[in-house]
Design an enzyme around this catalytic site. Structure first.
Site, PDB file in Angstrom:
ATOM      1  N   GLY A 141       0.830  -1.198   0.000  1.00 47.31           N
ATOM      2  CA  GLY A 141       0.000   0.000   0.000  1.00 47.31           C
ATOM      3  C   GLY A 141       0.859   1.240   0.000  1.00 47.31           C
ATOM      4  CB  ALA A 142       2.273   3.484   1.647  1.00 43.60           C
ATOM      5  CD  GLU A 186       7.873   1.564   6.788  1.00 45.31           C
ATOM      6  OE1 GLU A 186       8.269   0.647   7.526  1.00 45.31           O
ATOM      7  OE2 GLU A 186       6.920   1.431   6.001  1.00 45.31           O
ATOM      8  CG  ASN A 187      11.152   3.818   0.838  1.00 43.05           C
ATOM      9  OD1 ASN A 187      11.524   2.694   1.129  1.00 43.05           O
ATOM     10  ND2 ASN A 187      10.260   4.043  -0.127  1.00 43.05           N
ATOM     11  CG  HIS A 189       0.652   3.108   8.770  1.00 39.49           C
ATOM     12  ND1 HIS A 189       0.159   2.258   9.737  1.00 39.49           N
ATOM     13  CD2 HIS A 189       1.764   2.499   8.277  1.00 39.49           C
ATOM     14  CE1 HIS A 189       0.933   1.189   9.814  1.00 39.49           C
ATOM     15  NE2 HIS A 189       1.908   1.308   8.926  1.00 39.49           N
ATOM     16  CD  GLU A 190       3.442   3.887   5.058  1.00 42.18           C
ATOM     17  OE1 GLU A 190       4.633   3.665   5.334  1.00 42.18           O
ATOM     18  OE2 GLU A 190       2.564   3.004   5.085  1.00 42.18           O
ATOM     19  CD  GLU A 204       4.547  -1.800   9.347  1.00 40.73           C
ATOM     20  OE1 GLU A 204       3.630  -0.941   9.403  1.00 40.73           O
ATOM     21  OE2 GLU A 204       5.533  -1.681   8.609  1.00 40.73           O
TER      22      GLU A 204
END
EC number: 3.4.11.-
Length: 947
Positions: free
Chosen positions: A356-357, A359-360, A392-393, A415
């Site tokens: 979905g995404a 978090e880099n 969230h990210e 997470e």
């Protein structure tokens, strides 16, 4: 991949424990953050600042105290999936050049070179570093060249070198030992395929203004950095990274940090980026594209940009993401009382992206549906999806990226915390949306009630292979922490938490924070708490969906939890108490509860992670209250009663008809939250009975209960001409229309077909409101024929808004024509028709269709080897393929087919779907038993109620 549950601070303050744990967590997090921030100030000369004792800068304490060397496995270090503890990286210099046009063989490739500076922690004559699917240029016959940082120190020579394919290593055998405390350099040159496999450094393609465009992007989590460059690819192996990207003129390059030098050359440009902070390899990212961006007003020192296809940016699809990003970053800075750790926050919407995404750090990547919002074409649900995923990210920028798990067995630390905090950030950005309350009923219960579930924190030796790591990205890791925040905090902050708890006089707990939390973290599952209002006795038991399932995983606490219980008696809040053993005596004393008019409700506001059962007399009082004055019960608890009752019935704790009776009052219910809970649970009945004689009475009963809600929304929307003003009302309008159409209500069918026909007549003007499109599209295609399907397929192919494309792709699976469904299944594994990122969800969408389920099952069995090798090896969503196809399985024949499928494909493997397959077998057995015992009584009850 944002999912989870959060209780807002106002609601949390109502519970002493929740408030205490929240306070302790924040204090502990601040302490850990300060320590980590100071550690990130690594010396620039590459000295072994990490220390010889640990290669990790993560603030972590392993709850099992297990070391790599203690893990079982082959004797040769290169045959083990965990790196030896002999070397630790300090800094990487990486140059990559992706070719955005195919070579003479028709392949897209990238070339690169890398120098990793590492410190030797223990004397060793082996260098083992991760590398996968890379072709190396040889140095004197070997894949790498070794140097000393200090030329005065001689280095041993490479005696032999090889690639260990199974464990994904480059191995160098030296003719002498590297010395502890010394720093070395390892140089490599390599070439890899810029494939379309959504892993490592890969390519994505899209069409804009009739021109096909190619971009290079990356996805390193969890074990794919090694596919982009040789690296020590474990989360504890933190280092700094200096990245250089060579790219075609006219394209731009992005990485985690700002670019400090950019040279525009012909035919290529060279972009050099500032060194990163110390971080794990899975957080590194790079992108080469022709994307456009919009930028924030930069009132702060943080540069915020949203990147996407040029058309999406010019149409304003990134505007909402930009607005909420700035609001959420500002909130988190105040919440953590710490500034954002970086100078920029780039967020990029990618046409092809598996998760979905991601978090880099400083360069967050998203699916287009998770970042882009079109105010004309996107729905309220699409907008909320963008909000919660961004929240969230961004939460990871502090917790997960700066403070990092030591190994993937503790993924829940990353997470779970982000899933908890995302609702804080989202609630701040959109305070009127009631996000917190709507997500109160647990989504993780279903998986955690299986005998094949697992604890939040698994032993390290259980999580070694890449497929086992990928398997950790599941509902347990994401949703179990936020769903009972009051019993979970960060294991790695226990020491700090206990210290600060003792310094806070207002906190009163029956045991230490660690003792309480260990029972929730180190054992799987959750309890069902039984309240007997006749005796006052309260007891707990490990809850299982299938009471006959055998739990093979032991528990150090004998599956007993420390359970804080909030409760009300006839609407009056009572003093919270703790259930610390299997049984508590005289907690709710009978003199106060035996009156016919006095009812008891436990777990108020769903503040605890457990189910609740009552004696039959109290159940009857609660059912009577639902029929006579349902609003006397808090909204969230009405949803909880429905959810608990249905799941207790599935587990044979209470009678099935008792659970069904909780739905009898729904014709009076107008709130979204109870309806969402009811429909979620009734969906199981649809799955179990839509191929049986029970389906007709079930449809009739649900239609009867839904009709008042359908008429209510028809009235308040002036015959569907207006949008309900409240956020929850908009969601419940969707419920009303969806259930009315699904149960065959004539008015709903005619409405859907009329709207869809109007659109077909004038494709440039879609009369269907975005909130209702999913229901209308699916209903019209289900009620229609080839003409409707072909029209939707053309609209899907031409869609320029990702959310519209996703709706149409899902709706195409609603047809009842087997030949169309079979053709669509073939499309699902043709990347020219369905993007690889959407293949699994498309097959699952077909399987949701009662006509499509056997077709999808046959298709997957026939093509398992191809699907697994092309779509399943590293996909976080691959386990959903097995779960989605088998959710209807409820016969002995289907069980035997499932077991035969397992046996026949052992050689091919199941990868990250291995646990899902075991759980599918367990669920099928439970379904068979439940149907055998419940089918006749459900039919009898429904037949009587549907009249």
């Amino acid at each position: 991949m944002a999912k989870g549950f959060y209780l807002s601070r106002n609601l949390a303050m109502a519970g002493l424990l929740l408030a205490a744990i929240a306070l302790v967590t924040i204090i502990a997090l601040s302490v850990v953050y300060d320590k980590e921030r100071s550690r990130n100030r690594a010396p620039s000369n590459g000295a072994p600042s990490v220390g010889a004792s640990s290669p990790s800068s993560s603030s972590s304490i392993d709850p099992y105290s297990s070391s790599t060397s203690a893990s079982p496995g082959p004797q040769k270090p290169w045959q083990r999936y965990r790196l030896p503890d002999t070397l630790a990286p300090v800094h990487y210099d990486i140059t990559l050049w992706p070719r955005l046009e195919p070579d003479q063989q028709g392949l897209y490739i990238f070339t690169g070179n890398s120098t990793v500076r590492f410190v030797c922690l223990k004397d060793t004559d082996l260098i083992i570093i991760h590398a996968n699917k890379l072709n190396f240029t040889l140095f004197q016959g070997h894949e790498a060249r070794l140097k000393a940082l200090d030329p005065a120190h001689p280095v041993p020579q490479v005696q032999s070198s090889w690639l260990q394919e199974e464990t994904e290593y480059l191995v160098l055998q030296l003719d002498g030992a590297l010395k502890a405390g010394r720093v070395y350099l390892l140089e490599t040159q390599f070439k890899g395929e810029l494939a379309d496999d959504l892993e490592g450094f890969y390519r994505s393609q899209y069409t804009e203004d009739g021109v096909q465009k190619v971009l290079a992007t990356s996805q390193m989590q969890a074990t794919f950095a090694r596919k982009a460059f040789p690296c020590f690819d474990e989360p504890a192996m933190k280092a700094t990274f200096s990245v250089v990207l060579i790219h075609p003129q006219g394209t731009g390059a992005l990485s985690n940090k700002s670019s400090r030098v950019e040279f525009d050359g012909i035919p290529v440009s060279r972009t050099t980026f500032e060194p990163t902070k110390r971080m794990s390899t899975y957080l590194l990212a790079f992108i080469v594209s022709g994307f456009s961006f919009i930028e924030g007003d930069q009132e702060t020192d943080v540069q915020v940009r949203i990147w996407a296809r040029h058309q999406a940016i010019t149409e304003g699809q990134g505007d909402y993401a930009l607005n909420v990003t700035e609001a959420i970053l500002n909130f988190y800075e105040h919440y953590y009382n710490t500034s954002y750790p970086l100078s920029k926050s780039d967020q990029v919407a990618l046409p092809d992206f598996n998760a979905g995404a991601m978090e880099n750090w400083g360069l967050i990547t998203y699916r287009e549906t998770a970042l882009l919002y079109d105010p004309v074409a996107s729905s309220t649900g699409n907008k909320e999806r963008v909000l919660t995923v961004i929240a969230h990210e961004l939460a990871h920028m502090w917790f997960g990226n700066l403070v990092t798990l030591r190994w993937w067995n503790d993924l829940w630390l990353n997470e779970g915390f982000a899933s908890y905090v995302e609702y804080l950030g989202a609630d701040h950005a959109e305070p009127t949306w009631d996000i917190v309350r709507r997500n109160a009923v647990e989504t993780v219960f279903a998986v955690d009630a299986l005998a094949s579930s697992h604890p939040l924190s698994r032993r390290e030796e259980e999580v070694n292979r890449p497929s086992e790591i990928t398997e950790m990205f599941n509902t347990i890791s994401y949703s179990k922490v936020p769903s009972h925040t009051h019993t979970h905090t960060h294991t790695h902050t226990h020491t700090h938490a206990r210290t600060h708890a003792h310094d806070t006089p207002s906190i009163s707990l029956p045991h230490s924070v660690q003792d309480i939390m260990n029972r929730w973290v180190l054992q799987m599952g959750f309890p069902v708490v039984t309240v007997d209002t006749r005796t006052g006795q309260v007891s707990q038991q490990h809850f299982l969906n299938d009471p006959q399932a055998v739990v093979e995983r032991g528990s150090p606490f004998n599956y007993t939890w420390f359970v804080p219980i909030k409760w009300i008696k006839s609407g009056v809040e009572q003093e919270q108490f703790w259930l610390l053993k299997k049984t508590g005596i005289d907690v709710m004393r009978p003199p106060h509860t035996r009156s016919n008019n006095i009812w008891v409700l436990a777990n108020t506001n769903v503040s605890g992670y457990f189910r609740v059962n009552y004696d039959l007399e109290n159940w009857e009082r609660l059912l009577h209250l639902l029929h006579t004055d349902h609003q006397a019960i808090p909204t969230v608890n009405r949803a909880q009663l429905l959810d608990d009752a249905f799941n207790l019935a599935r587990a044979k704790v209470i009678n099935t008809t008792l659970a069904l009776r909780t739905t009898s009052y729904l014709s009076k219910e107008r709130d979204y939250i109870p309806w969402a809970s009811a429909l979620s649970n009734l969906n199981y009945y649809f799955l179990m009975f839509d191929r049986t004689e029970v389906y007709g009475p079930l449809q009739g009963y649900i239609r009867k209960q839904t009709l008042p809600l359908f008429e209510y929304y028809r009235t308040i929307t002036a015959n569907w001409a207006r949008v309900p003003p409240g956020h929850n009302d908009q969601y419940n309008q969707i419920n009303a229309l969806n259930m009315a159409c699904n149960t065959g209500l004539k008015d709903c069918k005619e409405l859907a077909l009329r709207w869809f026909s109007e659109w077909m007549a004038d494709p440039e003007r879609n009369p269907i409101h975005p909130n209702l499109k999913s229901t209308v599209y699916c209903s019209a295609i289900a009620f229609g024929g080839t003409e409707e399907w072909d029209f939707a397929w053309r609209m899907f192919q031409n869609a320029t808004v990702a959310t519209e494309s996703a709706r149409l792709r899902s709706a195409l699976a609603c047809t009842k024509a087997p030949w169309l469904l079979n053709r669509y299944l073939q499309y699902s594994i043709d990347p020219t028709k369905i993007r690889k990122q959407d293949s699994v969800s498309t097959i699952v969408a077909v399987a949701r269709n009662v006509v499509g389920m056997p077709l999808a099952w046959n298709f997957v069995r026939e093509n398992w080897s191809y699907i697994f090798n092309n779509y399943g090896r590293g996909s976080f969503s691959f386990s959903g393929l097995i779960t989605g196809i088998t959710q209807r399985f409820s016969t002995e024949f289907e069980l035997k087919e499932l077991e035969r499928f397992k046996e026949q494909n052992l050689q091919v493997g199941f990868g990250s779907a291995s646990l899902a397959l075991e759980q599918a077998i367990e669920n099928t057995r439970a379904n068979i038993r439940w149907l055998a015992e419940s089918r006749s009584q459900v039919l009898d009850w429904l037949s009587g109620e549907a009249k």
